[in-house]
Design an enzyme around this catalytic site. Structure first.
Site, PDB file in Angstrom:
ATOM      1  N   SER A   1       0.809  -1.212   0.000  1.00 48.94           N
ATOM      2  CA  SER A   1       0.000   0.000   0.000  1.00 48.94           C
ATOM      3  C   SER A   1       0.848   1.271   0.000  1.00 48.94           C
ATOM      4  CB  SER A   1      -0.963  -0.048   1.187  1.00 48.94           C
ATOM      5  OG  SER A   1      -2.079   0.771   0.960  1.00 48.94           O
TER       6      SER A   1
ATOM      7  N   LYS B   1      -0.963  -3.984  -3.300  1.00 49.27           N
ATOM      8  CA  LYS B   1      -2.192  -3.368  -2.769  1.00 49.27           C
ATOM      9  C   LYS B   1      -2.195  -1.915  -3.222  1.00 49.27           C
ATOM     10  CE  LYS B   1      -5.562  -2.089   0.155  1.00 49.27           C
ATOM     11  NZ  LYS B   1      -5.653  -0.667  -0.121  1.00 49.27           N
TER      12      LYS B   1
END
Length: 387
Positions: free
Chosen positions: A304, A329
Protein backbone atom coordinates in the site's frame (compact mmCIF):
# COMPACT_ATOMS: atom_id res chain seq x y z
CA UNK A 1 6.89 -14.60 8.42
CA UNK A 2 6.74 -12.17 11.29
CA UNK A 3 4.36 -9.97 13.20
CA UNK A 4 4.02 -7.69 16.18
CA UNK A 5 1.10 -7.36 18.55
CA UNK A 6 0.67 -3.75 17.38
CA UNK A 7 -0.78 -5.19 14.20
CA UNK A 8 -4.09 -6.93 14.70
CA UNK A 9 -6.10 -9.05 12.33
CA UNK A 10 -9.76 -8.07 12.02
CA UNK A 11 -11.98 -10.31 14.11
CA UNK A 12 -14.81 -11.42 11.87
CA UNK A 13 -14.32 -13.74 8.93
CA UNK A 14 -15.48 -11.04 6.53
CA UNK A 15 -12.54 -8.93 7.60
CA UNK A 16 -10.00 -11.72 7.26
CA UNK A 17 -8.76 -10.33 3.96
CA UNK A 18 -9.75 -6.74 4.60
CA UNK A 19 -6.49 -5.69 6.21
CA UNK A 20 -6.95 -2.27 4.79
CA UNK A 21 -5.35 1.12 4.71
CA UNK A 22 -7.96 3.88 4.58
CA UNK A 23 -6.08 5.57 1.77
CA UNK A 24 -8.50 8.27 0.72
CA UNK A 25 -9.64 9.32 4.19
CA UNK A 26 -6.36 11.10 4.74
CA UNK A 27 -6.74 12.95 1.48
CA UNK A 28 -10.46 13.61 1.30
CA UNK A 29 -11.86 13.77 4.83
CA UNK A 30 -8.68 14.35 6.81
CA UNK A 31 -9.56 11.47 9.12
CA UNK A 32 -6.33 9.52 9.14
CA UNK A 33 -7.47 6.01 9.98
CA UNK A 34 -6.85 2.48 8.85
CA UNK A 35 -5.78 -1.00 9.86
CA UNK A 36 -2.30 -2.42 10.00
CA UNK A 37 -2.01 -6.12 9.26
CA UNK A 38 0.79 -8.42 10.26
CA UNK A 39 3.63 -8.92 7.82
CA UNK A 40 2.72 -12.28 6.36
CA UNK A 41 3.31 -12.64 2.64
CA UNK A 42 0.15 -12.17 0.62
CA UNK A 43 -1.04 -14.13 -2.40
CA UNK A 44 1.12 -14.30 -5.47
CA UNK A 45 0.87 -11.11 -7.51
CA UNK A 46 -1.40 -11.37 -10.52
CA UNK A 47 -3.51 -9.21 -12.78
CA UNK A 48 -5.61 -6.60 -11.08
CA UNK A 49 -9.27 -7.58 -10.98
CA UNK A 50 -12.22 -5.23 -10.79
CA UNK A 51 -15.19 -6.60 -8.82
CA UNK A 52 -18.18 -7.47 -10.97
CA UNK A 53 -20.48 -5.43 -8.74
CA UNK A 54 -18.91 -2.59 -6.79
CA UNK A 55 -20.42 -1.87 -3.40
CA UNK A 56 -21.73 1.69 -3.17
CA UNK A 57 -21.83 3.68 0.08
CA UNK A 58 -25.50 4.60 -0.40
CA UNK A 59 -26.45 0.95 -0.90
CA UNK A 60 -24.58 -0.17 2.20
CA UNK A 61 -26.04 2.63 4.34
CA UNK A 62 -29.52 1.78 3.04
CA UNK A 63 -29.06 -1.88 3.97
CA UNK A 64 -27.94 -0.88 7.46
CA UNK A 65 -30.86 1.53 7.86
CA UNK A 66 -33.37 -1.18 6.84
CA UNK A 67 -31.88 -3.51 9.42
CA UNK A 68 -32.30 -0.86 12.13
CA UNK A 69 -35.96 -0.39 11.15
CA UNK A 70 -36.54 -4.15 11.27
CA UNK A 71 -34.75 -4.61 14.60
CA UNK A 72 -31.92 -6.57 13.01
CA UNK A 73 -28.16 -6.01 13.20
CA UNK A 74 -27.12 -3.10 10.95
CA UNK A 75 -23.50 -4.25 11.02
CA UNK A 76 -24.39 -7.72 9.76
CA UNK A 77 -26.66 -6.24 7.09
CA UNK A 78 -23.86 -3.97 5.93
CA UNK A 79 -21.44 -6.91 5.84
CA UNK A 80 -23.84 -8.88 3.61
CA UNK A 81 -24.17 -5.91 1.26
CA UNK A 82 -20.41 -5.47 1.11
CA UNK A 83 -19.69 -9.17 0.59
CA UNK A 84 -21.64 -9.16 -2.67
CA UNK A 85 -19.05 -6.87 -4.28
CA UNK A 86 -16.41 -9.60 -4.39
CA UNK A 87 -13.76 -6.98 -3.55
CA UNK A 88 -11.33 -8.41 -1.02
CA UNK A 89 -10.60 -4.95 0.41
CA UNK A 90 -14.20 -3.90 1.05
CA UNK A 91 -15.02 -4.31 4.75
CA UNK A 92 -17.24 -3.19 7.60
CA UNK A 93 -15.82 -2.36 11.04
CA UNK A 94 -17.55 -1.93 14.36
CA UNK A 95 -17.02 1.43 16.11
CA UNK A 96 -14.59 -0.20 18.56
CA UNK A 97 -12.52 -1.82 15.83
CA UNK A 98 -12.30 1.39 13.87
CA UNK A 99 -11.19 3.24 16.99
CA UNK A 100 -8.45 0.63 17.51
CA UNK A 101 -7.17 1.19 13.98
CA UNK A 102 -7.06 4.95 14.51
CA UNK A 103 -5.10 4.46 17.72
CA UNK A 104 -2.69 2.08 15.99
CA UNK A 105 -1.90 4.71 13.38
CA UNK A 106 -1.28 7.16 16.21
CA UNK A 107 1.35 4.70 17.44
CA UNK A 108 -0.70 3.27 20.32
CA UNK A 109 -1.94 -0.29 20.84
CA UNK A 110 -3.03 -2.76 23.49
CA UNK A 111 -0.75 -5.77 23.87
CA UNK A 112 2.15 -7.28 25.75
CA UNK A 113 5.03 -5.93 23.63
CA UNK A 114 6.13 -9.01 21.70
CA UNK A 115 7.26 -9.35 18.11
CA UNK A 116 7.31 -12.89 16.75
CA UNK A 117 7.92 -14.91 13.61
CA UNK A 118 7.06 -18.39 12.46
CA UNK A 119 10.01 -20.59 11.64
CA UNK A 120 10.01 -23.17 8.86
CA UNK A 121 9.03 -25.95 11.27
CA UNK A 122 6.00 -23.91 12.30
CA UNK A 123 7.39 -22.92 15.67
CA UNK A 124 6.77 -19.36 16.91
CA UNK A 125 9.90 -17.51 18.00
CA UNK A 126 10.04 -14.20 19.85
CA UNK A 127 12.10 -11.80 17.75
CA UNK A 128 11.82 -8.58 19.77
CA UNK A 129 10.58 -7.43 23.16
CA UNK A 130 9.54 -3.78 23.53
CA UNK A 131 11.34 -1.96 26.34
CA UNK A 132 9.11 -1.23 29.32
CA UNK A 133 6.40 -3.62 28.14
CA UNK A 134 4.76 -6.38 30.21
CA UNK A 135 6.80 -8.94 28.26
CA UNK A 136 10.07 -7.14 29.06
CA UNK A 137 9.16 -6.79 32.73
CA UNK A 138 8.50 -10.55 32.85
CA UNK A 139 11.97 -11.34 31.52
CA UNK A 140 10.95 -12.66 28.10
CA UNK A 141 13.81 -12.40 25.60
CA UNK A 142 14.30 -12.46 21.85
CA UNK A 143 14.94 -16.07 20.86
CA UNK A 144 12.47 -17.54 23.34
CA UNK A 145 9.96 -19.95 21.83
CA UNK A 146 6.28 -19.13 22.32
CA UNK A 147 4.45 -22.44 22.81
CA UNK A 148 0.93 -21.48 23.90
CA UNK A 149 -1.41 -18.57 24.62
CA UNK A 150 -4.15 -19.08 27.21
CA UNK A 151 -3.64 -22.82 26.88
CA UNK A 152 -3.87 -22.88 23.08
CA UNK A 153 -0.81 -24.31 21.29
CA UNK A 154 0.48 -21.85 18.69
CA UNK A 155 2.82 -24.05 16.65
CA UNK A 156 1.78 -23.95 13.01
CA UNK A 157 -0.63 -21.03 13.41
CA UNK A 158 -0.30 -17.97 11.15
CA UNK A 159 1.55 -15.16 12.87
CA UNK A 160 -1.45 -12.86 12.47
CA UNK A 161 -3.53 -15.34 14.46
CA UNK A 162 -0.88 -15.50 17.18
CA UNK A 163 -0.85 -11.70 17.32
CA UNK A 164 -4.65 -11.67 17.61
CA UNK A 165 -4.49 -14.08 20.57
CA UNK A 166 -1.84 -11.96 22.29
CA UNK A 167 -4.03 -8.89 21.95
CA UNK A 168 -7.24 -10.66 22.93
CA UNK A 169 -9.03 -9.50 19.80
CA UNK A 170 -11.78 -12.14 20.03
CA UNK A 171 -13.02 -10.70 23.33
CA UNK A 172 -12.13 -7.03 22.81
CA UNK A 173 -9.70 -7.43 25.71
CA UNK A 174 -8.77 -4.03 27.17
CA UNK A 175 -5.60 -3.04 28.99
CA UNK A 176 -5.31 -4.83 32.31
CA UNK A 177 -6.76 -8.14 31.14
CA UNK A 178 -4.59 -11.24 31.74
CA UNK A 179 -3.04 -13.49 29.11
CA UNK A 180 -1.17 -16.69 30.01
CA UNK A 181 1.86 -17.62 27.90
CA UNK A 182 3.70 -20.91 27.62
CA UNK A 183 7.38 -20.36 26.79
CA UNK A 184 10.56 -22.31 26.19
CA UNK A 185 14.22 -21.31 26.36
CA UNK A 186 16.72 -24.06 25.68
CA UNK A 187 15.80 -26.94 27.98
CA UNK A 188 13.65 -24.74 30.23
CA UNK A 189 9.88 -24.57 29.77
CA UNK A 190 7.64 -22.34 31.88
CA UNK A 191 4.35 -20.48 31.98
CA UNK A 192 3.53 -17.00 33.18
CA UNK A 193 0.60 -14.62 33.19
CA UNK A 194 0.98 -11.09 31.84
CA UNK A 195 -1.48 -8.23 31.87
CA UNK A 196 -2.03 -6.38 28.63
CA UNK A 197 -1.14 -2.69 28.61
CA UNK A 198 -1.54 0.39 26.47
CA UNK A 199 1.78 0.69 24.68
CA UNK A 200 3.31 3.05 22.17
CA UNK A 201 5.63 2.19 19.36
CA UNK A 202 8.30 3.93 17.35
CA UNK A 203 7.65 2.91 13.75
CA UNK A 204 10.99 4.29 12.53
CA UNK A 205 14.34 2.85 13.60
CA UNK A 206 17.61 4.52 12.60
CA UNK A 207 21.06 2.99 12.97
CA UNK A 208 24.52 3.42 11.52
CA UNK A 209 25.96 0.47 9.62
CA UNK A 210 29.61 -0.60 10.07
CA UNK A 211 30.68 1.20 6.89
CA UNK A 212 29.09 4.46 8.05
CA UNK A 213 25.96 4.30 5.90
CA UNK A 214 22.59 4.96 7.55
CA UNK A 215 19.84 2.33 7.74
CA UNK A 216 16.32 3.71 8.19
CA UNK A 217 13.71 1.03 8.90
CA UNK A 218 10.04 2.05 8.65
CA UNK A 219 7.75 -0.54 10.19
CA UNK A 220 4.57 1.36 9.25
CA UNK A 221 3.55 4.87 8.30
CA UNK A 222 2.14 6.00 11.62
CA UNK A 223 1.65 9.60 12.69
CA UNK A 224 4.93 11.55 12.64
CA UNK A 225 6.97 8.87 10.87
CA UNK A 226 7.61 11.08 7.83
CA UNK A 227 9.12 13.87 9.91
CA UNK A 228 11.24 11.32 11.78
CA UNK A 229 12.66 10.11 8.46
CA UNK A 230 13.38 13.66 7.30
CA UNK A 231 15.23 14.38 10.56
CA UNK A 232 17.23 11.17 10.15
CA UNK A 233 18.23 12.16 6.61
CA UNK A 234 19.35 15.61 7.78
CA UNK A 235 21.46 14.07 10.57
CA UNK A 236 23.05 11.35 8.41
CA UNK A 237 26.75 11.85 7.53
CA UNK A 238 27.00 13.78 4.27
CA UNK A 239 29.57 11.47 2.68
CA UNK A 240 27.54 8.28 3.16
CA UNK A 241 24.47 6.73 1.65
CA UNK A 242 21.11 5.61 3.03
CA UNK A 243 19.24 2.31 2.94
CA UNK A 244 15.48 2.73 3.35
CA UNK A 245 14.12 -0.57 4.65
CA UNK A 246 10.41 -1.03 3.83
CA UNK A 247 10.33 -4.82 4.19
CA UNK A 248 7.22 -5.95 6.02
CA UNK A 249 5.79 -2.42 5.98
CA UNK A 250 2.00 -2.86 5.62
CA UNK A 251 1.29 0.78 4.79
CA UNK A 252 -0.44 3.32 7.01
CA UNK A 253 -1.00 7.02 6.54
CA UNK A 254 -0.47 8.12 2.95
CA UNK A 255 0.39 11.65 4.07
CA UNK A 256 3.33 10.21 6.03
CA UNK A 257 4.52 8.25 2.98
CA UNK A 258 4.43 11.46 0.93
CA UNK A 259 6.35 13.31 3.66
CA UNK A 260 8.94 10.52 3.54
CA UNK A 261 9.18 10.92 -0.24
CA UNK A 262 9.77 14.63 0.34
CA UNK A 263 12.93 13.74 2.28
CA UNK A 264 14.50 12.40 -0.93
CA UNK A 265 12.83 14.41 -3.71
CA UNK A 266 12.87 18.08 -4.64
CA UNK A 267 9.13 18.36 -5.17
CA UNK A 268 7.32 16.75 -8.08
CA UNK A 269 4.89 13.90 -8.52
CA UNK A 270 4.69 11.03 -6.03
CA UNK A 271 1.55 9.28 -7.30
CA UNK A 272 -1.76 9.77 -9.04
CA UNK A 273 -5.04 8.22 -7.95
CA UNK A 274 -8.68 8.31 -8.85
CA UNK A 275 -11.80 8.61 -6.73
CA UNK A 276 -14.93 7.55 -8.62
CA UNK A 277 -13.18 8.42 -11.88
CA UNK A 278 -11.86 11.84 -10.81
CA UNK A 279 -8.08 12.02 -11.22
CA UNK A 280 -5.98 13.49 -8.43
CA UNK A 281 -2.28 13.74 -7.64
CA UNK A 282 0.11 13.66 -4.70
CA UNK A 283 3.24 15.82 -4.77
CA UNK A 284 6.40 15.92 -2.69
CA UNK A 285 7.50 19.10 -0.99
CA UNK A 286 10.59 20.80 -2.45
CA UNK A 287 13.95 20.75 -0.74
CA UNK A 288 14.63 17.05 -0.25
CA UNK A 289 18.08 15.44 -0.44
CA UNK A 290 18.45 14.41 -4.09
CA UNK A 291 22.20 13.76 -4.19
CA UNK A 292 22.87 11.17 -1.52
CA UNK A 293 23.01 7.51 -2.73
CA UNK A 294 19.78 5.71 -1.80
CA UNK A 295 18.70 2.05 -1.85
CA UNK A 296 15.20 0.90 -0.94
CA UNK A 297 14.64 -2.62 0.46
CA UNK A 298 11.28 -4.31 -0.19
CA UNK A 299 9.63 -7.73 0.04
CA UNK A 300 6.24 -9.44 -0.23
CA UNK A 301 5.13 -7.73 2.97
CA UNK A 302 5.68 -4.24 1.53
CA UNK A 303 2.16 -2.95 0.95
CA UNK A 304 0.00 0.00 0.00
CA UNK A 305 1.52 3.33 1.09
CA UNK A 306 4.94 1.64 1.24
CA UNK A 307 4.48 0.55 -2.38
CA UNK A 308 3.39 4.06 -3.32
CA UNK A 309 6.65 5.42 -1.87
CA UNK A 310 8.75 2.69 -3.51
CA UNK A 311 7.18 3.31 -6.91
CA UNK A 312 7.82 7.04 -6.68
CA UNK A 313 11.49 6.66 -5.77
CA UNK A 314 12.00 4.01 -8.46
CA UNK A 315 10.16 5.79 -11.28
CA UNK A 316 11.91 9.07 -10.63
CA UNK A 317 15.34 7.44 -10.62
CA UNK A 318 15.98 8.40 -7.03
CA UNK A 319 16.57 4.96 -5.54
CA UNK A 320 17.68 1.49 -6.55
CA UNK A 321 15.09 -1.00 -5.29
CA UNK A 322 16.45 -4.28 -3.89
CA UNK A 323 14.55 -7.32 -2.61
CA UNK A 324 11.52 -9.25 -3.85
CA UNK A 325 8.24 -8.29 -5.51
CA UNK A 326 5.95 -6.24 -3.27
CA UNK A 327 2.44 -7.27 -2.22
CA UNK A 328 0.32 -5.40 -4.77
CA UNK A 329 -2.19 -3.37 -2.77
CA UNK A 330 -2.91 -0.30 -4.86
CA UNK A 331 -6.63 0.31 -4.38
CA UNK A 332 -8.20 3.36 -2.74
CA UNK A 333 -10.79 2.88 0.01
CA UNK A 334 -13.22 5.52 1.27
CA UNK A 335 -14.74 5.29 4.77
CA UNK A 336 -18.48 5.69 5.17
CA UNK A 337 -20.16 6.00 8.59
CA UNK A 338 -23.25 3.79 9.10
CA UNK A 339 -26.32 4.47 11.29
CA UNK A 340 -25.02 2.44 14.27
CA UNK A 341 -21.60 4.14 14.20
CA UNK A 342 -19.82 1.33 12.39
CA UNK A 343 -17.74 2.14 9.31
CA UNK A 344 -17.79 0.65 5.80
CA UNK A 345 -14.60 0.92 3.76
CA UNK A 346 -15.31 0.59 0.05
CA UNK A 347 -12.97 0.66 -2.92
CA UNK A 348 -13.44 3.79 -5.02
CA UNK A 349 -10.35 3.74 -7.24
CA UNK A 350 -6.65 2.91 -7.66
CA UNK A 351 -3.36 4.75 -7.51
CA UNK A 352 -0.51 4.76 -10.03
CA UNK A 353 3.18 5.52 -9.84
CA UNK A 354 4.60 8.66 -11.52
CA UNK A 355 5.20 6.74 -14.75
CA UNK A 356 1.60 5.51 -14.78
CA UNK A 357 2.19 1.97 -13.53
CA UNK A 358 -0.69 0.28 -11.73
CA UNK A 359 0.32 -1.50 -8.52
CA UNK A 360 -2.87 -3.31 -7.53
CA UNK A 361 -2.54 -7.07 -8.00
CA UNK A 362 0.89 -6.64 -9.58
CA UNK A 363 3.18 -5.18 -6.97
CA UNK A 364 6.49 -3.52 -7.75
CA UNK A 365 9.37 -5.48 -9.21
CA UNK A 366 12.73 -4.55 -7.64
CA UNK A 367 15.68 -3.48 -9.75
CA UNK A 368 17.72 -6.24 -8.10
CA UNK A 369 16.07 -9.46 -6.91
CA UNK A 370 17.40 -10.59 -3.54
CA UNK A 371 15.68 -12.89 -1.05
CA UNK A 372 18.60 -14.11 1.01
CA UNK A 373 20.98 -11.56 2.54
CA UNK A 374 18.99 -8.70 0.99
CA UNK A 375 20.56 -6.15 3.33
CA UNK A 376 24.05 -7.25 2.31
CA UNK A 377 23.08 -6.89 -1.37
CA UNK A 378 21.69 -3.43 -0.61
CA UNK A 379 24.96 -2.42 1.03
CA UNK A 380 26.90 -3.63 -2.02
CA UNK A 381 24.67 -1.64 -4.36
CA UNK A 382 25.00 1.43 -2.15
CA UNK A 383 28.78 1.14 -2.24
CA UNK A 384 28.64 1.06 -6.04
CA UNK A 385 26.39 4.12 -6.15
CA UNK A 386 28.83 5.95 -3.90
CA UNK A 387 31.71 5.12 -6.18
Amino acid sequence: MSGRDLFCQPRRTRRGTALTLVFASVLVTGAATGSLPGTERGPAPGPSRTPATAARPDDVRAAAARAVAEGASPLEAAERAVSRSGDRWDAVYSPGEYEEFEEALDGAYTGVGLSARRERAGRIEVTEVAAGSPAADAGIRAGDRLRSIDGRPVDGRPVTEVVSLLRGDATDAPAGTPVRLGLERGTRAWSLTLRRARLSTDSVTVRTLPDGDTLIEIGAFTKGSGDTVRDAVRRAPRDNGIILDLRGNPGGLVTEAVTTASAFLDGGLVATYDVDGEQRALHAEPGGDTARPLVTLVDGGTMSAAELLTGALQDRGRAVVVGSRTFGKGSVQMPSRLPDGSVAELTVGHYRTPSGRGVDGRGITPDLEADEDALRHAETVLEGLGD
